[in-house]
Design an enzyme around this catalytic site. Structure first.
Site, PDB file in Angstrom:
ATOM      1  N   CYS A 255       0.797  -1.240   0.000  1.00 32.27           N
ATOM      2  CA  CYS A 255       0.000   0.000   0.000  1.00 32.27           C
ATOM      3  C   CYS A 255       0.828   1.288   0.000  1.00 32.27           C
ATOM      4  O   CYS A 255       0.569   2.188  -0.819  1.00 32.27           O
ATOM      5  CB  CYS A 255      -0.956   0.014   1.186  1.00 32.27           C
ATOM      6  SG  CYS A 255      -1.612  -1.581   1.661  1.00 32.27           S
TER       7      CYS A 255
ATOM      8  N   ARG B 110       6.408 -11.542   5.424  1.00 34.28           N
ATOM      9  CA  ARG B 110       5.831 -11.426   6.760  1.00 34.28           C
ATOM     10  C   ARG B 110       6.355 -12.540   7.650  1.00 34.28           C
ATOM     11  O   ARG B 110       6.423 -13.699   7.232  1.00 34.28           O
ATOM     12  CB  ARG B 110       4.301 -11.478   6.692  1.00 34.28           C
ATOM     13  CG  ARG B 110       3.715 -10.329   5.884  1.00 34.28           C
ATOM     14  CD  ARG B 110       2.213 -10.402   5.806  1.00 34.28           C
ATOM     15  NE  ARG B 110       1.691  -9.390   4.893  1.00 34.28           N
ATOM     16  CZ  ARG B 110       0.416  -9.282   4.531  1.00 34.28           C
ATOM     17  NH1 ARG B 110      -0.473 -10.142   5.018  1.00 34.28           N
ATOM     18  NH2 ARG B 110       0.030  -8.332   3.699  1.00 34.28           N
TER      19      ARG B 110
ATOM     20  N   GLN C 239       1.158 -10.912  -3.569  1.00 34.82           N
ATOM     21  CA  GLN C 239      -0.238 -10.480  -3.530  1.00 34.82           C
ATOM     22  C   GLN C 239      -0.659  -9.929  -4.890  1.00 34.82           C
ATOM     23  O   GLN C 239       0.113  -9.245  -5.549  1.00 34.82           O
ATOM     24  CB  GLN C 239      -0.429  -9.380  -2.486  1.00 34.82           C
ATOM     25  CG  GLN C 239      -0.371  -9.845  -1.045  1.00 34.82           C
ATOM     26  CD  GLN C 239      -0.669  -8.703  -0.097  1.00 34.82           C
ATOM     27  OE1 GLN C 239      -0.098  -7.625  -0.228  1.00 34.82           O
ATOM     28  NE2 GLN C 239      -1.554  -8.933   0.856  1.00 34.82           N
TER      29      GLN C 239
ATOM     30  N   ASP D  86      -2.280  -7.287  -5.729  1.00 36.20           N
ATOM     31  CA  ASP D  86      -2.679  -6.085  -5.002  1.00 36.20           C
ATOM     32  C   ASP D  86      -3.076  -4.967  -5.959  1.00 36.20           C
ATOM     33  O   ASP D  86      -2.455  -4.787  -7.005  1.00 36.20           O
ATOM     34  CB  ASP D  86      -1.497  -5.611  -4.150  1.00 36.20           C
ATOM     35  CG  ASP D  86      -1.943  -5.096  -2.800  1.00 36.20           C
ATOM     36  OD1 ASP D  86      -3.158  -4.943  -2.599  1.00 36.20           O
ATOM     37  OD2 ASP D  86      -1.072  -4.852  -1.958  1.00 36.20           O
TER      38      ASP D  86
ATOM     39  N   HIS E 174      -4.930  -0.746  -5.853  1.00 39.95           N
ATOM     40  CA  HIS E 174      -5.509   0.360  -5.092  1.00 39.95           C
ATOM     41  C   HIS E 174      -6.203   1.319  -6.043  1.00 39.95           C
ATOM     42  O   HIS E 174      -5.711   1.584  -7.137  1.00 39.95           O
ATOM     43  CB  HIS E 174      -4.428   1.085  -4.279  1.00 39.95           C
ATOM     44  CG  HIS E 174      -3.865   0.234  -3.180  1.00 39.95           C
ATOM     45  ND1 HIS E 174      -2.784  -0.588  -3.380  1.00 39.95           N
ATOM     46  CD2 HIS E 174      -4.269   0.059  -1.894  1.00 39.95           C
ATOM     47  CE1 HIS E 174      -2.522  -1.233  -2.244  1.00 39.95           C
ATOM     48  NE2 HIS E 174      -3.404  -0.863  -1.335  1.00 39.95           N
TER      49      HIS E 174
ATOM     50  N   LYS F  24     -15.644  -3.089   4.698  1.00 35.70           N
ATOM     51  CA  LYS F  24     -15.019  -3.968   3.708  1.00 35.70           C
ATOM     52  C   LYS F  24     -15.973  -5.069   3.272  1.00 35.70           C
ATOM     53  O   LYS F  24     -16.957  -5.381   3.945  1.00 35.70           O
ATOM     54  CB  LYS F  24     -13.742  -4.600   4.265  1.00 35.70           C
ATOM     55  CG  LYS F  24     -13.967  -5.553   5.439  1.00 35.70           C
ATOM     56  CD  LYS F  24     -12.672  -6.242   5.830  1.00 35.70           C
ATOM     57  CE  LYS F  24     -12.904  -7.201   7.005  1.00 35.70           C
ATOM     58  NZ  LYS F  24     -11.713  -8.017   7.299  1.00 35.70           N
TER      59      LYS F  24
ATOM     60  N   HIS G  27      -8.518  -0.490  -1.096  1.00 38.46           N
ATOM     61  CA  HIS G  27      -7.607  -1.620  -1.267  1.00 38.46           C
ATOM     62  C   HIS G  27      -8.422  -2.779  -1.838  1.00 38.46           C
ATOM     63  O   HIS G  27      -9.570  -2.966  -1.441  1.00 38.46           O
ATOM     64  CB  HIS G  27      -7.039  -2.101   0.070  1.00 38.46           C
ATOM     65  CG  HIS G  27      -6.389  -1.060   0.909  1.00 38.46           C
ATOM     66  ND1 HIS G  27      -5.022  -0.957   1.024  1.00 38.46           N
ATOM     67  CD2 HIS G  27      -6.912  -0.105   1.712  1.00 38.46           C
ATOM     68  CE1 HIS G  27      -4.738   0.037   1.867  1.00 38.46           C
ATOM     69  NE2 HIS G  27      -5.869   0.566   2.289  1.00 38.46           N
TER      70      HIS G  27
END
Length: 653
Positions: free
Chosen positions: A350, A379, A397, A399, A401, A481, A527
């Site tokens: 992000c 992680r 990911q 991912d 945005h 969400k 997100h």
């Protein structure tokens, strides 16, 4: 004390036809009429049914097949009776353990999705010990002892715990804030701190519907610095018939385990020399990954996203601004010092996407801005929690945005839902469980923006026509969400897609756009991930298809097999021509044909092209399909054309 997690299993499972008769039995999962939602049990669940019948070859019709026996399997949420049985089984097991092992100290024993467990501080247990414990449980059940609830003061509970020297129970008591303290007795022989619920007597448990499954190590309170305990897992059902159906289901799940299939088909590995939770994609697995990535990229571009790439590390200050160092530090790796500055491996993508947004002044005319990245993150996970591709330390990911105006939220969310459906359905997932999580007690952002965002998510879901459950107060502190779980061939639910509105990071990074009055305003940030991570999604794909990937997705689509080495040169020509036309083909020889065919079946190759003297003479191949049986003798060019059509339409051959 006990807690529960909902069992998320439903809808229908049909095995894919195979050209080889299997000794396994197949399962058909029948949908229950109406999902039941239990907000206090963290989700909703449905009853599912299991029907067993012999699996048959796809190349011959079924003859005299025995009728399927449908066995409804309830969940904790759909059956209060089952939940009580499982909870009481945990207590009965603890009582049995302490009868057989008087020095064992008890800790916690909750009901869980498919049964129960209890943690003990004691010497390691063996399979032989489990059999002894089960026999003692059977004796306790047969005695039909009453389950009696008692309320006591905190002081009385402390006195009793000290009298029997149960230090873990004392710690549990200290964590209980409510009063009075509730205790459950089994007859007058054993008791435990517990809020219930339980069956009235042990005789309400069908001892033939209970089985102890395994023993595992578990740290007390999940803290690796504390005592390692012995955790005994068990399963319990309302009837012996249900237990047998569950064991069939469990065996099928074991057959589909992505870790075993990944090794058997040479798809991926985790190398001890490199470290736990770090995935090596082998050539065949990498082919599937590349197909996933290319499909993902193509569809994102078609939906108006800009594809980007960002670094794997950044200055530690970036993670201070984002708040990750304050709220997520335990999941981040240690910082590294480079030229007197601290850097950090990224746990999220992000902040990088925000920096790209900030690279220039943005106008309301530029919004919405959609950026997407297949970004690898790192992680920290405890070694004991790592699990194949499902729980790793480095993963990619999918991912993206979206930066948009308030009045664009609904349309953007609807666009994400459409894209999500398009991507997931391409890979064979068309049954979903959708949850909308709303504002929690502690949150950032004004009432007005929360209301607008939540309504926008609801309206987008309603426009899409998807049914969903509302988890009141279950949203993140920074925005509402939508979570989407996909249903696999066994009816299991897997969390993949998330759409999260964020009011926090735009404020932390002070990102703005210029409105029609040339005033600076804060954009809305969304997100979203569709697959979750490539590693986890690949694991789900493997288990969904049991490694039997459809033709368009299979890493090897055709295996060319000569009857003897006399046909080897022609086979090489066929293999070369297949590859030149975009077909993933390989040539195998050096064994007798029956063994070559068995090897291809074992490796789950969709198509075999067998070449003998006649095929060489006529320029043909005899085709055997894993899904369609014998397809006959076909000219090579026609075979290639059939494959290309099947791949284009994502159908079997």
């Amino acid at each position: 004390m006990a807690s529960s997690r909902s069992l998320l299993l439903s809808s229908s499972f049909l095995t894919k036809p195979s050209s080889i008769t299997s000794s396994l039995r197949r399962f058909v999962y029948l949908p229950s009429p109406t999902p039941r939602f239990y907000p206090k049990r963290h989700g909703f669940s449905t009853v599912f049914s299991v029907a067993t019948e012999p699996a048959t070859s796809s190349t011959s019709p079924k003859k005299n097949s025995e009728p399927a026996t449908v066995v409804p399997l309830p969940s904790n949420d759909s059956s209060d009776k089952l939940l009580k049985i499982r909870h009481t089984c945990a207590h009965v097991m603890a009582m049995a353990v302490q009868k057989l092992f008087p020095d064992a100290k008890v800790t916690i024993g909750p009901w869980i999705d498919n049964g129960f467990y209890y943690d003990f501080d004691m010497e390691p247990l063996t399979d032989k010990d489990l059999k002894r414990i089960k026999k003692e449980m059977d004796r306790i059940i047969s005695r039909n002892l009453p389950l009696l609830r008692e309320e006591v003061s905190r002081e009385e509970a402390q006195r009793r715990i000290m009298a029997i020297n149960e230090p873990y129970k004392m710690e549990i008591l200290q964590s209980i804030k409510e009063e009075p303290i509730t205790v459950y007795h089994i007859g007058n022989e054993w008791w435990d701190l517990c809020a219930g619920p339980h069956v009235e007597t042990t005789g309400k448990i069908n001892k033939k519907a209970v089985e102890l499954e395994s023993v595992a190590g578990a740290y007390w309170r999940g803290d690796e610095k504390r005592q390692m305990l012995q955790r005994i897992y068990g399963t319990a059902w309302e009837s012996e018939e249900q237990l047998k159906a569950y064991l069939h289901f469990k065996e099928e799940a074991k057959r589909r385990d992505h870790r075993r299939i990944g090794q058997d088909l040479d798809l991926f590995s985790i190398q001890d020399e490199a470290g736990g939770g770090l995935v090596f994609w082998h050539p065949k697995g990498a082919i599937v990954r590349n197909i996933i990535e290319e499909s993902w990229k193509k569809m994102h571009v078609e939906h108006g996203y800009d594809l980007i790439y960002t670094p794997h590390v950044a200055k530690a200050d970036l993670w201070k601004i984002s708040g990750h160092l304050d709220f997520y530090r335990e999941n981040m790796y240690d910082q590294m010092e480079i030229e007197d500055e601290l850097y950090q491996l990224r746990p999220m993508n992000c902040p990088y996407h925000i920096l790209l947004y900030q690279r220039k002044r943005q106008s309301y005319r530029d919004l919405p801005i959609r950026v997407a990245e297949l970004g690898t993150v790192y992680r920290y996970e405890l070694s004991g929690s790592l699990h194949g591709l499902f729980r790793v330390r480095g993963f990619t990911q999918d991912d993206a945005h979206i930066f948009c105006l308030e009045d664009q939220i609904k349309d953007e969310i609807r666009g994400v839902l459409d894209l999500t459906e398009e991507i997931l359905s391409r890979f064979g997932f068309d049954k979903y469980e959708v949850n909308l999580s709303t504002r929690p007690e502690k949150s950032v952002g004004s009432d007005d923006i929360w209301e607008k965002a939540t309504c926008a998510l609801k309206d987008a879901l309603d426009d899409k026509g998807w049914s969903y459950e509302v988890d009141e107060g279950g949203g993140a502190f920074y925005g509402p969400k939508i979570d989407l779980k996909i249903e696999d061939a066994l009816g299991r639910k897997w969390q993949c897609s998330t759409i999260q509105v964020d009011f926090n990071l735009p404020q932390r990074f002070d990102i703005t756009y210029v409105d029609t009055n040339s005033d600076k305003k804060r954009p809305i940030m969304i997100h979203r991930a569709v697959l979750g991570s490539l590693e986890r999604f690949f694991g789900v794909l493997i288990e969904h298809y049991a490694g039997d990937f459809p033709l368009w997705l299979s890493p090897v689509q055709v295996r060319v097999l000569p009857v003897t080495d006399n046909q080897l040169e022609f086979c090489k020509e066929v293999s070369k021509k297949l590859k030149a036309c975009g077909v993933r083909a390989e040539l195998c020889h050096g064994e007798r044909l029956p063994k070559l065919i068995r090897n291809a079946e074992t490796q789950k190759i969709p198509l075999m092209a067998v070449v003998g003297p006649k095929e060489v003479e006529t320029g043909t191949v005899t085709v055997r399909s894993r899904f369609g049986g014998e397809l006959g003798t076909i000219p090579v060019d026609e075979f290639i054309n059939k494959i290309n059509i099947a791949v284009e339409t994502r159908t079997a051959l």
